[in-house]
Write a protein that holds these residues in place. Structure first.
Motif, short mmCIF file in Angstrom:
data_model
loop_
_atom_site.label_atom_id
_atom_site.label_comp_id
_atom_site.label_asym_id
_atom_site.label_seq_id
_atom_site.Cartn_x
_atom_site.Cartn_y
_atom_site.Cartn_z
N LYS A 93 -3.28 12.57 2.23
CA LYS A 93 -1.95 13.78 2.13
C LYS A 93 -0.93 14.12 2.70
O LYS A 93 -1.26 15.04 2.69
CB LYS A 93 -3.34 14.80 0.81
N GLU B 194 1.33 -1.51 0.20
CA GLU B 194 -0.32 -0.27 -0.54
C GLU B 194 0.73 1.31 0.35
O GLU B 194 0.82 2.18 -0.59
CB GLU B 194 -0.97 -0.08 1.08
N LYS C 281 0.42 3.39 -2.85
CA LYS C 281 -0.62 4.95 -2.68
C LYS C 281 -0.35 5.64 -2.10
O LYS C 281 -0.69 6.64 -2.30
CB LYS C 281 -1.59 4.29 -2.33
N SER C 282 1.27 5.42 -1.92
CA SER C 282 2.11 7.04 -1.04
C SER C 282 2.67 7.57 -1.89
O SER C 282 3.79 8.02 -1.59
CB SER C 282 3.08 6.71 1.05
N LYS D 208 -10.25 11.62 9.42
CA LYS D 208 -11.50 12.24 8.13
C LYS D 208 -12.84 12.95 8.89
O LYS D 208 -13.23 14.25 7.71
CB LYS D 208 -11.75 11.13 8.06
N ARG E 178 0.09 4.55 6.18
CA ARG E 178 -1.38 4.30 5.31
C ARG E 178 -1.69 5.56 4.59
O ARG E 178 -2.67 6.14 3.76
CB ARG E 178 -1.44 2.90 4.85
N LYS F 3 -3.41 8.01 2.93
CA LYS F 3 -4.49 8.84 1.48
C LYS F 3 -5.69 10.48 2.53
O LYS F 3 -5.77 10.73 1.61
CB LYS F 3 -5.80 7.84 2.73
#
Length: 791
Positions: A478, A293, A297-298, A791, A472, A476
């Protein structure tokens, strides 16, 4: 005649050994390797570990395919006239002596400039001079000293990681042995006297002994090797009690069947190693998933400027680049993808890739490699492929740029495990001594049960899984962090230092007013194209404010960090920057940020900027002031002091007119006073300060400036969330500490039953991986809950 062992590889030399300097060798290959080491003063290789080498195999003609340019192109990650870089998978890497010799290849071949080993992935990254040697020669050299690379073009093209098959094989052997030993133990378990006859009992016991040998000496070898290396380095690592427990079980069981004292504990021994390896396999699979991941993804949140067919420029994320796209690279920008130079003069610094800081000149039609940095104005290139995010991450995480911050930094796991091992060994010895006095029959059971039940696997797993999962989650959101240790260091900071321009101010919404003599059309054209090539926040702001002009290629372009830009086109020589840089010594003190312009050494005028601060700056600083010392460290003048006083908390230090070297010295001084410093800057002028700080965060706002100096990259849109990210890092440490508490509670309960002789070793072996799994679940669930709050 007694057979001797090979001095290089340790194999049996047979009845006709080859001798040299009173040393025996099993073959001419091993003798040749020793001669190579001896000629190059590298025989201390053998001091690190007895017989650490591998037997070189016949390789003549095997690697002739590496002479083909098309294959070399696929296997190398960088190529130029003076340097090539290739990463080779070496399955035989297994110990410290392997690392030592592979990182000293330049002593065997002077044409190799550097070699770096990644022990976990079993790879070596070799940088060499293609004018004097080639990839085939490098591979033959590695093979000749016993480190033959595994080369598969299929693996290379697929981009798959090499699976650690060794662990799977060891687990398979342990599983087979454990199952059969348990089966052979059933008659005694159920006391089947009718079946467990005298003539079969000894056969079954010796069969169990035979099956336990490959389990102990093959499946469990990693624990013994790790424990031995730790003890050799005078360190008690977490594998010492495991290796000791396995040794005690095996020796005692062997003694029992030899002297017919009983059937031993081969079932417990096999079960222990099997469940240990199951836990290790589970850990590896989960952590590999987290690493996957992170690799894919990073990504860097840096943007690149894409030029469409009509010549219009637009910013896109680097991972949206496709083959054939035409992209713009400004001064000091990273080239994110291999491409062909279309326009402009390329002066490429490949130090991120090769370690050599010398720039390479490129002209139109030349190939440019990902990882290079343009150092002289703007260029345009056509992408040859899409971006490989894992390659960019590799550049960012290169240990060459990370060593200064790791010196003296002790992780939370190392701090705890050092005391843990001592405590467990002490408890085991005390408990065993007690039972030897009171009931000797239980002493060995107690000793082994204590060592097994108190296995520190749970402690070893807490930090990797907590930090890995948080990496991770941050990605996600940023907030892109270089590695797990950055989170731990971020949780310790007590001083937060901000740059002003481009950090707490927004480049996109700044306004500027020009005062001075009007610029001619030619001067305006050079000004626009000069600003187009710069990545300084003020340059980008002014470039966006000015009217559109035709695109031209400048004759010369030079950016003086912290001062300004100097550019020339035809007969116009333009300077853009501070008043002193452009030669305006009569400039009176002003209360605003200004950019001055001179043409052919004649002062023309200045742009005065009216800053627009990022949304949420005041609220962010008010949250931070409760826990941290806050500092604004700016290269601009004091024009914004009064505005900042109104905007920011009263205790915020405001320091202006700071050159890049001044910022670095300011941080260094406060660190000498015991401060743990977090620096937030733009990644260009602040590179030195970011490198000096304990944690350096670069703010990204559609700018493709990459610096290995930063430890993290924060998307500008998430700037106001900085406090939440720092708080989450501190919460991660709390999660790890709570997992340590849970592990401690488990150990106390388990140790009670083990010390009192109520716990069989095989039950302890089952409970131990269960505790590890529970710790992983605990840390994963809590970090996911932490992510939801963010979030």
């Amino acid at each position: 005649m007694e057979n001797k062992t090979c001095f290089h590889c340790g194999d049996d030399c047979g009845s006709h050994p080859i001798t040299l300097q009173d040393k025996s060798f099993c073959c001419n290959g091993c003798k040749t390797v020793f001669e190579i080491f001896n000629e190059n003063d590298l025989t201390c290789y053998y001091d690190m570990q007895n017989a650490p080498g591998a037997v070189p195999k016949e390789i003549e003609g095997k690697y002739d395919f590496l002479s083909q340019d098309s294959i070399i192109e696929k296997l190398t990650e960088f190529r130029s006239d003076t340097a090539e870089v290739a990463t080779l998978y070496i399955p035989h890497i297994h110990c410290s002596s392997c690392i030592w010799i592979l990182e000293n290849l330049n002593k065997l071949d002077a044409n190799i400039s550097s070699s770096q080993v990644n022990f976990g992935k079993k790879t070596v990254r070799v940088t060499y001079n293609p004018e004097a040697t080639n990839l085939k020669s490098i591979v033959l050299l590695l093979s000749s000293i016993g480190y033959e690379p595994y080369i598969s073009l299929d693996d290379f093209n697929s981009g798959k990681n090499h699976i650690n098959r060794s662990l799977i094989y060891k687990l398979g052997v342990a599983s087979f042995g454990f199952g059969n030993i348990m089966f052979l133990s059933f008659p005694e378990y159920f006391e089947l006297n009718e079946f467990w006859l005298e003539q079969y009992k000894h056969v079954f016991r010796w069969l169990m002994f035979a099956m336990s040998i490959p389990i102990v000496f093959y499946s469990a070898q990693d624990y013994f090797i790790s424990a031995y290396k730790g003890l050799k380095a005078k360190l008690l690592n977490i594998d010492v009690p495991i290796a000791l427990g396995v040794s005690v079980l095996f020796i005692r069981s062997t003694i029992e069947i030899i002297f017919d004292l009983g059937s031993g504990f081969f079932d417990s021994l096999a079960g222990l190693i099997f469940f240990l390896l199951v836990g290790k396999f589970f850990q590896q699979k989960t952590y590999d998933f987290l690493s996957f991941e992170r690799d894919y993804k990073s990504y860097f949140p840096i943007a690149i400027t894409k030029i469409d067919k009509n010549g219009a420029e637009s910013s896109i994320q680097v991972y949206d680049i496709e083959k054939g796209d035409r992209i713009l690279i400004r001064n000091e920008e990273l080239i994110p993808v291999d491409g062909i130079l279309i326009n402009g003069k390329g002066e490429i610094d490949y130090s991120f890739v090769t370690g050599e800081s010398q720039t390479v000149s490129k002209k139109s039609g030349d190939k440019l490699f990902a990882g290079g940095k343009q150092t002289s104005g703007v260029i345009e290139l056509e992408a040859l492929k899409s971006v490989e995010q894992s390659y960019l991450t590799q550049l960012w995480s290169n240990d060459v740029f990370n060593n200064n911050k790791e010196d003296g930094f002790a992780t939370i796991t190392n701090k705890v495990s050092k005391h843990f091992t001592i405590a467990i060994l002490s408890i085991a010895l005390v408990a065993t001594t007690f039972w030897l006095i009171t009931d000797a029959s239980k002493a060995m059971n107690v000793f082994t049960a204590v060592l097994i039940i108190a296995c520190p696997c749970a402690i070893a797993l807490s930090a990797p899984f907590t930090f890995g999962n948080l990496l991770r989650i941050f990605g996600k959101l940023k907030f892109y962090i270089k590695n797990a240790s950055v989170i731990e260091k971020l949780a310790q900071i007590d001083t937060v230092i901000f740059d002003k321009t481009g950090t707490i101010t927004s480049n996109k919404s700044s306004n500027a007013i020009y005062n001075g003599e009007s610029l001619s059309d030619s001067e305006s054209l050079v000004l626009k194209n000069s600003l187009r090539g710069s990545n300084h926040p003020l340059s980008r702001s002014l470039y966006n404010i000015l009217e559109e002009h035709n695109i031209v290629t400048l004759d010369t372009f030079e950016e003086h960090i912290g001062k300004g830009i100097e550019a020339k086109h035809n007969d116009i020589n333009l300077k853009i920057g501070s008043a002193s840089f452009v030669g305006n010594t009569r400039e009176a003190a002003v209360l605003n940020t200004t950019v001055h312009i001179s043409s052919n050494n004649i002062y023309k005028g200045k742009y005065t900027f009216y800053n627009s601060y990022r949304k949420g700056v005041s609220k962010l600083f008010n949250k931070l002031k409760k826990q941290f010392d806050l500092v604004i460290l700016s290269g601009d003048n004091e024009g914004e002091r009064e505005n900042l006083k109104k905007l920011l908390p009263a205790k915020t230090k405001l320091i202006f007119d700071q050159k890049p070297e001044d910022k670095l010295e300011f941080i260094k001084y406060h660190q000498s006073e015991g401060a743990k410093v977090l620096m937030i800057g733009d990644g260009l002028n602040d590179a030195g300060a970011l490198a000096q700080s304990d944690v350096g965060i670069a703010i990204s706002e559609d700018v493709n400036v990459f610096s290995p100096a930063c430890d993290a990259i924060l998307d500008a849109s998430k700037f106001k969330e900085l406090y939440a990210y720092i708080k989450a890092s501190k919460s991660a440490i709390k999660i790890i500490k709570w997992s340590f508490v849970l592990s401690f509670i488990y150990n106390v309960v388990g140790l009670y039953f083990a010390v009192t002789g109520q716990l069989a070793p095989v039950v302890a072996a089952i409970l131990m991986p269960m505790s590890s799994i529970s710790i992983v679940v605990f840390t994963t669930v809590l970090t996911n809950l932490l992510g939801r709050k963010l979030k």
